[in-house]
Design a protein around this motif. Sequence first.
Motif, PDB file in Angstrom:
ATOM      1  N   UNK A  37      -4.709  13.878 -13.026  1.00  0.00           N
ATOM      2  CA  UNK A  37      -5.207  12.551 -13.396  1.00  0.00           C
ATOM      3  C   UNK A  37      -6.391  12.704 -14.341  1.00  0.00           C
ATOM      4  N   UNK A  38      -6.166  12.622 -15.660  1.00  0.00           N
ATOM      5  CA  UNK A  38      -7.242  12.924 -16.615  1.00  0.00           C
ATOM      6  C   UNK A  38      -8.414  11.962 -16.569  1.00  0.00           C
ATOM      7  N   UNK A  39      -8.216  10.758 -16.066  1.00  0.00           N
ATOM      8  CA  UNK A  39      -9.317   9.799 -16.036  1.00  0.00           C
ATOM      9  C   UNK A  39      -9.979   9.706 -14.662  1.00  0.00           C
ATOM     10  N   UNK A  40      -9.513  10.507 -13.713  1.00  0.00           N
ATOM     11  CA  UNK A  40     -10.147  10.584 -12.383  1.00  0.00           C
ATOM     12  C   UNK A  40     -10.233   9.228 -11.684  1.00  0.00           C
ATOM     13  N   UNK A  41      -9.179   8.444 -11.785  1.00  0.00           N
ATOM     14  CA  UNK A  41      -9.172   7.136 -11.130  1.00  0.00           C
ATOM     15  C   UNK A  41      -8.204   7.050  -9.954  1.00  0.00           C
ATOM     16  N   UNK A  42      -7.230   7.959  -9.897  1.00  0.00           N
ATOM     17  CA  UNK A  42      -6.159   7.845  -8.899  1.00  0.00           C
ATOM     18  C   UNK A  42      -6.698   7.907  -7.471  1.00  0.00           C
ATOM     19  N   UNK A  43      -7.695   8.767  -7.229  1.00  0.00           N
ATOM     20  CA  UNK A  43      -8.236   8.891  -5.867  1.00  0.00           C
ATOM     21  C   UNK A  43      -8.824   7.561  -5.396  1.00  0.00           C
ATOM     22  N   UNK A  44      -9.483   6.865  -6.306  1.00  0.00           N
ATOM     23  CA  UNK A  44     -10.053   5.561  -5.945  1.00  0.00           C
ATOM     24  C   UNK A  44      -8.946   4.596  -5.513  1.00  0.00           C
ATOM     25  N   UNK A  45      -7.877   4.542  -6.279  1.00  0.00           N
ATOM     26  CA  UNK A  45      -6.811   3.600  -5.945  1.00  0.00           C
ATOM     27  C   UNK A  45      -5.998   4.058  -4.728  1.00  0.00           C
ATOM     28  N   UNK A  46      -5.993   5.354  -4.451  1.00  0.00           N
ATOM     29  CA  UNK A  46      -5.405   5.813  -3.190  1.00  0.00           C
ATOM     30  C   UNK A  46      -6.219   5.247  -2.022  1.00  0.00           C
ATOM     31  N   UNK A  47      -7.535   5.212  -2.195  1.00  0.00           N
ATOM     32  CA  UNK A  47      -8.383   4.615  -1.160  1.00  0.00           C
ATOM     33  C   UNK A  47      -8.081   3.146  -0.970  1.00  0.00           C
ATOM     34  N   UNK A  48      -7.874   2.418  -2.077  1.00  0.00           N
ATOM     35  CA  UNK A  48      -7.530   1.001  -1.990  1.00  0.00           C
ATOM     36  C   UNK A  48      -6.208   0.830  -1.251  1.00  0.00           C
ATOM     37  N   UNK A  49      -5.242   1.698  -1.566  1.00  0.00           N
ATOM     38  CA  UNK A  49      -3.937   1.618  -0.911  1.00  0.00           C
ATOM     39  C   UNK A  49      -4.073   1.839   0.593  1.00  0.00           C
ATOM     40  N   UNK A  50      -4.871   2.819   0.996  1.00  0.00           N
ATOM     41  CA  UNK A  50      -5.049   3.081   2.428  1.00  0.00           C
ATOM     42  C   UNK A  50      -5.803   1.944   3.110  1.00  0.00           C
ATOM     43  N   UNK A  62      -1.642  12.077  -9.097  1.00  0.00           N
ATOM     44  CA  UNK A  62      -2.536  13.167  -8.724  1.00  0.00           C
ATOM     45  C   UNK A  62      -1.844  14.517  -8.849  1.00  0.00           C
ATOM     46  N   UNK A  63      -0.559  14.549  -8.515  1.00  0.00           N
ATOM     47  CA  UNK A  63       0.191  15.802  -8.626  1.00  0.00           C
ATOM     48  C   UNK A  63       0.280  16.262 -10.080  1.00  0.00           C
ATOM     49  N   UNK A  64       0.450  15.318 -10.980  1.00  0.00           N
ATOM     50  CA  UNK A  64       0.574  15.647 -12.400  1.00  0.00           C
ATOM     51  C   UNK A  64      -0.767  15.960 -13.042  1.00  0.00           C
ATOM     52  N   UNK A 107       0.793  -1.218   0.000  1.00  0.00           N
ATOM     53  CA  UNK A 107       0.000   0.000   0.000  1.00  0.00           C
ATOM     54  C   UNK A 107       0.821   1.261   0.000  1.00  0.00           C
ATOM     55  N   UNK A 108       1.945   1.274   0.715  1.00  0.00           N
ATOM     56  CA  UNK A 108       2.767   2.477   0.794  1.00  0.00           C
ATOM     57  C   UNK A 108       3.375   2.831  -0.558  1.00  0.00           C
ATOM     58  N   UNK A 109       3.872   1.821  -1.266  1.00  0.00           N
ATOM     59  CA  UNK A 109       4.458   2.081  -2.583  1.00  0.00           C
ATOM     60  C   UNK A 109       3.373   2.528  -3.551  1.00  0.00           C
ATOM     61  N   UNK A 110       2.211   1.902  -3.473  1.00  0.00           N
ATOM     62  CA  UNK A 110       1.099   2.305  -4.339  1.00  0.00           C
ATOM     63  C   UNK A 110       0.727   3.759  -4.085  1.00  0.00           C
ATOM     64  N   UNK A 111       0.680   4.165  -2.819  1.00  0.00           N
ATOM     65  CA  UNK A 111       0.373   5.558  -2.485  1.00  0.00           C
ATOM     66  C   UNK A 111       1.348   6.515  -3.141  1.00  0.00           C
TER      67      UNK A 111
END
Length: 642
Positions: A389-402, A385-387, A374-378
């Motif tokens: 995220x044009x497809x708006x998916x990164x936040x979801x996978x951040x949730x999975x990582x947490x 997210x910093x760059x 999870x830490x590496x995925x985050x």
Amino acid sequence: MVDAIGDKMHIKKKSLLNAVKLYSHYYNRLLLVKTIRHSIKIKRSGRFNMDSTKSFMMNVGQHTKYFALIGLTSLITACAATPAQQSKATVDEAQKVVKAAPEVKEEKKPEVTMPMSPELMYYILTAEVAGQRGEVGAAVELYERAADMVKSPKLAGRSAQVATLSRNEEKINHALDRWLEVDPNNADVYMMRAPFLMMEKDYDGAVQAINKALSLAPENQKLYLARATENLAEVASPEEALATLKKLDLYKQGHPDAHYAYARLAFFYQQYPETLAEIDPLLKADPENESYLVLKADTLQRLGKTKEGVKLLAKPAAKDDASDELRFTYGKLLGDDGQLDKARTIFESIQADNPENRDVLFALGLLALEEKDGEKAKSYFSDLLRLGDPTNQAAYFMGIAEELNANVDAALVWFASVPVQSSRFDLAQTHYINLLLGRDDIDKAREHLAQLRQQLPNKALQYYLFEASLLRDHGMKQEAFDLLTKAIKHYPKNEDALYSRAMIAESMDRLDVLEADLRQILANDPNNSQALNALGYTLTDRTDRHQEALKLIQRALELKPGDPFYLDSLGWVYYRLGDLEKAEKYLREATEANPDSEFIAHLGEVLWQRGKKQEAKKIWDKGLLQDPDNTLLIETMRRFGL
């Protein structure tokens, strides 16, 4: 816990790495659109909006629109005076100045500054102000008047752009006709007209327009072909779209660019054999073409021939000058083939060369999730997210990582932040609700779903059904029943809501409600086999109305012959009617088609009653091995002293 939002309330687990394909597809498609200066995105509903690099209209789809004064100065200086004030020489000079398309880069200095009539300036400035206020109709009308006053290709092009925002076919056609009249050799005019012809199902006309554009601007060949396929994908059926591309002169002439565009469109429509039929000859003629290699490898992967795709790209990907796209595709195939270490090496190599490659960050993040890190995925998804995220998916996978990091509070925040337009939005809500249920906070879960119904009224029914399923699974039958009753008041004919309440009513011994709801479904849809079977089975199992039940179940089987659930119902109603021979026949057919524990319980009971007790015990024992906690099976055996 509830595993997913939707009618079926369940989803199949897929490899996280497969999501790379989805992310890459949408991101690359977005980049393609950004390169098109006059791309018209047409919805199947017939609505459309202009998407251009220097669009003068922002947020077209919203009620409030903002008019940007981009290029206004060059537009005004490029426009001639009124016809009465013009001389032929002046018009000729003006045409030199404004020869380019309406969205060319602004000239630092126009070759000539021309006098402006007060009337013309008024129309242009007032049109800009109208657009800024969101008054599209007024802007269209004013630009139309201005464009009709002078022979200015640039002004005519601007007028056409504005007209496309009006959704008024007459205005659009007029503006395009005017642009064509003053600038007949501008390829963009024909490319802008093509999608409107497609909307009208005039594909032959669209072919003529595209052919004309390609002949006028052969240097834009690849771009125009990409735009044509994009437009066709939006408005045409697969058959219409592919047939239209085949009619293009370049395709008939065997030009590689046209055949490649056709192959990509066939791939988009998931017609993979057709894709290979097009791409193989291209690769034979140009075996090192990376675009062809990537498309073929992707196609092989979709056909379940991942190993062939890996083999195809192994040598090209090893070259020092291999592109990031080819190497990324190779890494993706390696991951799909289970070679995760090699895939990671490829992705990390690309990242070393291009740290801001979004596709690669996404892929590395998914690999980390696959490995439960999870830490590496985050780290990877944070960079994404910093760059942006044009497809708006990164936040979801951040949730999975947490979630992996057992940081529930952070996971809840991330899932709540997934935007509505994300393809992961519903999954994010599922995780959010499940995390709350894991804390036994069902009240907060219900509050969240109630808020979603208010915020997203077009999905309100979906959330009603989701919450009802949640309540049912937690033994809160009355609450689920009441909630569905509320939903049915808003959606009185919705079959899913009626069926769901009927099933809950059955468990509460409210057979009057069950029958009323199922008959309401049948009143709306007499051929609803599910409702026919459900009502027939309930009347069989819970009442003595067996003849009536028999007719309902037989009708269901006429509509869906061989369905094992309906066969089980038929066998059970014959059992209730005392026809044990027919009961055994249909219950055997049901069990052979699907060894469901309920079917096994029914068949065993019929066999026991027919004196075939050993066979009945054998079948029941087999059922217990596959489903040792099945209540119906255990109770049936207990009734017969086992």
